[in-house]
Design a protein around this motif. Structure first.
Motif, PDB file in Angstrom:
ATOM      1  N   LYS A 104       0.821  -1.211   0.000  1.00 19.32           N
ATOM      2  CA  LYS A 104       0.000   0.000   0.000  1.00 19.32           C
ATOM      3  C   LYS A 104       0.853   1.259   0.000  1.00 19.32           C
ATOM      4  O   LYS A 104       0.490   2.278  -0.600  1.00 19.32           O
ATOM      5  N   GLU A 105       2.019   1.195   0.662  1.00 19.12           N
ATOM      6  CA  GLU A 105       2.875   2.373   0.781  1.00 19.12           C
ATOM      7  C   GLU A 105       3.335   2.900  -0.578  1.00 19.12           C
ATOM      8  O   GLU A 105       3.615   4.093  -0.740  1.00 19.12           O
ATOM      9  N   LEU A 106       3.418   1.997  -1.574  1.00 25.53           N
ATOM     10  CA  LEU A 106       3.907   2.413  -2.892  1.00 25.53           C
ATOM     11  C   LEU A 106       2.945   3.348  -3.615  1.00 25.53           C
ATOM     12  O   LEU A 106       3.342   4.041  -4.555  1.00 25.53           O
ATOM     13  N   VAL A 107       1.678   3.357  -3.178  1.00 22.81           N
ATOM     14  CA  VAL A 107       0.702   4.253  -3.791  1.00 22.81           C
ATOM     15  C   VAL A 107       1.148   5.704  -3.670  1.00 22.81           C
ATOM     16  O   VAL A 107       0.868   6.542  -4.537  1.00 22.81           O
ATOM     17  N   TYR A 108       1.866   6.013  -2.586  1.00 25.78           N
ATOM     18  CA  TYR A 108       2.247   7.394  -2.312  1.00 25.78           C
ATOM     19  C   TYR A 108       3.583   7.779  -2.949  1.00 25.78           C
ATOM     20  O   TYR A 108       4.035   8.912  -2.796  1.00 25.78           O
ATOM     21  N   ALA A 109       4.218   6.852  -3.669  1.00 25.41           N
ATOM     22  CA  ALA A 109       5.470   7.180  -4.352  1.00 25.41           C
ATOM     23  C   ALA A 109       5.172   8.108  -5.528  1.00 25.41           C
ATOM     24  O   ALA A 109       4.265   7.832  -6.322  1.00 25.41           O
ATOM     25  N   ARG A 118      -3.012   3.374 -12.164  1.00 24.52           N
ATOM     26  CA  ARG A 118      -3.620   3.491 -13.487  1.00 24.52           C
ATOM     27  C   ARG A 118      -3.453   2.202 -14.282  1.00 24.52           C
ATOM     28  O   ARG A 118      -4.304   1.850 -15.110  1.00 24.52           O
ATOM     29  N   MET A 119      -2.363   1.458 -14.005  1.00 27.27           N
ATOM     30  CA  MET A 119      -2.135   0.183 -14.670  1.00 27.27           C
ATOM     31  C   MET A 119      -3.035  -0.907 -14.129  1.00 27.27           C
ATOM     32  O   MET A 119      -3.123  -1.988 -14.695  1.00 27.27           O
ATOM     33  N   GLY A 120      -3.710  -0.648 -13.003  1.00 24.84           N
ATOM     34  CA  GLY A 120      -4.599  -1.636 -12.417  1.00 24.84           C
ATOM     35  C   GLY A 120      -3.994  -2.417 -11.270  1.00 24.84           C
ATOM     36  O   GLY A 120      -4.550  -3.436 -10.856  1.00 24.84           O
ATOM     37  N   CYS A 121      -2.857  -1.959 -10.729  1.00 27.85           N
ATOM     38  CA  CYS A 121      -2.249  -2.660  -9.600  1.00 27.85           C
ATOM     39  C   CYS A 121      -3.153  -2.583  -8.371  1.00 27.85           C
ATOM     40  O   CYS A 121      -3.939  -1.646  -8.214  1.00 27.85           O
ATOM     41  N   VAL A 122      -3.029  -3.578  -7.487  1.00 22.70           N
ATOM     42  CA  VAL A 122      -3.906  -3.720  -6.339  1.00 22.70           C
ATOM     43  C   VAL A 122      -3.097  -3.477  -5.066  1.00 22.70           C
ATOM     44  O   VAL A 122      -2.274  -4.307  -4.682  1.00 22.70           O
ATOM     45  N   PRO A 123      -3.300  -2.342  -4.374  1.00 22.23           N
ATOM     46  CA  PRO A 123      -2.546  -2.083  -3.145  1.00 22.23           C
ATOM     47  C   PRO A 123      -3.159  -2.808  -1.947  1.00 22.23           C
ATOM     48  O   PRO A 123      -4.381  -2.854  -1.790  1.00 22.23           O
ATOM     49  N   VAL A 124      -2.308  -3.374  -1.092  1.00 23.59           N
ATOM     50  CA  VAL A 124      -2.773  -4.034   0.131  1.00 23.59           C
ATOM     51  C   VAL A 124      -1.859  -3.647   1.289  1.00 23.59           C
ATOM     52  O   VAL A 124      -0.699  -3.298   1.101  1.00 23.59           O
ATOM     53  N   ASP A 125      -2.390  -3.744   2.489  1.00 23.79           N
ATOM     54  CA  ASP A 125      -1.646  -3.466   3.708  1.00 23.79           C
ATOM     55  C   ASP A 125      -1.073  -4.770   4.221  1.00 23.79           C
ATOM     56  O   ASP A 125      -1.793  -5.618   4.735  1.00 23.79           O
TER      57      ASP A 125
END
Length: 250
Positions: A104-109, A118-125
């Motif tokens: 999930k942390e990578l969302v904020y990079a 936008r590519m459709g990746c799925v963030p999780v904790d």
């Protein structure tokens, strides 16, 4: 290796790292109008950047990259060995519509996080395992009308060559939920591009797409087949690269 040769290789490795991250911005900006209209634009931008990284690694570091096996084109789950950032680049660049289960942390990079979404990746904790798996499956279900290849790392994190780490059952939960075949992927990339540090080594970094596992197997049998396929073939690729497998430890 002499100190001079080591220092020169380290400097080239540092320059390589600076250039590949610096290249993200102009590539993202060039593809931004298309990416805002369609996921295709974000995917094309990511593929272009992956190709640039492979070219620069060869030109600057004498680090060749090789894709073995047949990259899947249909809707499948990809379960891969994860040794460094390089296997992410090679796998994504090899498949037409990849998306990752990512921290999930990578969302904020900057840039990277937004392109990934936008590519459709799925963030999780990852810090809340049960909730992470539930959230993961909800996100996957919500995006199933957007076909592609869902990429997951069954060990949950980067694992250095020679180190043994458990395979987590979240992969089996996704496999059961999706009802799709699973393609295992082996690699030896960590021998040349470590999970930490600047130094990159010359040689041939390989990822290999292995024969697919059919859907709807019992979870324990599925996990056994994934682990055996990925670990056995990754060990063989690392041995091919000259890695001393006798030192493999838990």
């Amino acid at each position: 290796m002499s100190r001079l040769a080591y220092g020169w290789r380290w400097l080239r490795s540092l320059l390589f790292s600076v250039l590949i991250y610096a290249a993200m911005l102009p590539i993202a900006l060039a593809y931004l109008p298309w990416a805002l209209r369609s996921r295709d634009g974000a995917v094309a931008a990511a593929h272009r950047w992956c190709a640039f990284v492979r070219w620069l690694a060869y030109w600057l570091l004498n680090l060749r990259t090789e894709i073995r096996g047949t990259p899947p084109e249909g809707e499948v789950l990809i379960a891969a060995k994860h040794q460094s950032f390089l296997d992410i680049i090679l796998i994504y660049g090899a498949v037409p519509r990849g998306r990752f289960i990512m921290k999930k942390e990578l969302v904020y990079a900057p840039i990277l996080g937004q392109i990934a979404l936008r590519m459709g990746c799925v963030p999780v904790d990852r810090g809340r395992r049960g909730a992470a798996i539930k959230k993961m499956m909800e996100e996957v279900r919500a995006g199933r009308d957007d076909p592609g290849q869902l990429i997951i790392y069954p060990q949950g994190t980067r694992v250095a060559p020679g180190v043994v780490a458990p395979y987590k059952m979240g992969t089996a939960a996704l496999y059961r939920e999706l009802g799709q075949p699973c393609v295992p992927v082996a690699c030896n990339v960590g021998v040349f591009w470590p999970r930490r540090g600047v130094m990159r080594r010359p040689g041939t970094a390989i990822i290999e797409f292995l024969p697919e596992i059919p859907p709807n197997l019992p979870p324990n049998l599925f996990m056994q087949q994934i682990e055996e396929a990925v670990e056995t073939r990754s060990d063989a690729l690392m041995a091919e690269a000259g890695f001393p497998l006798a030192l493999k430890e838990s």
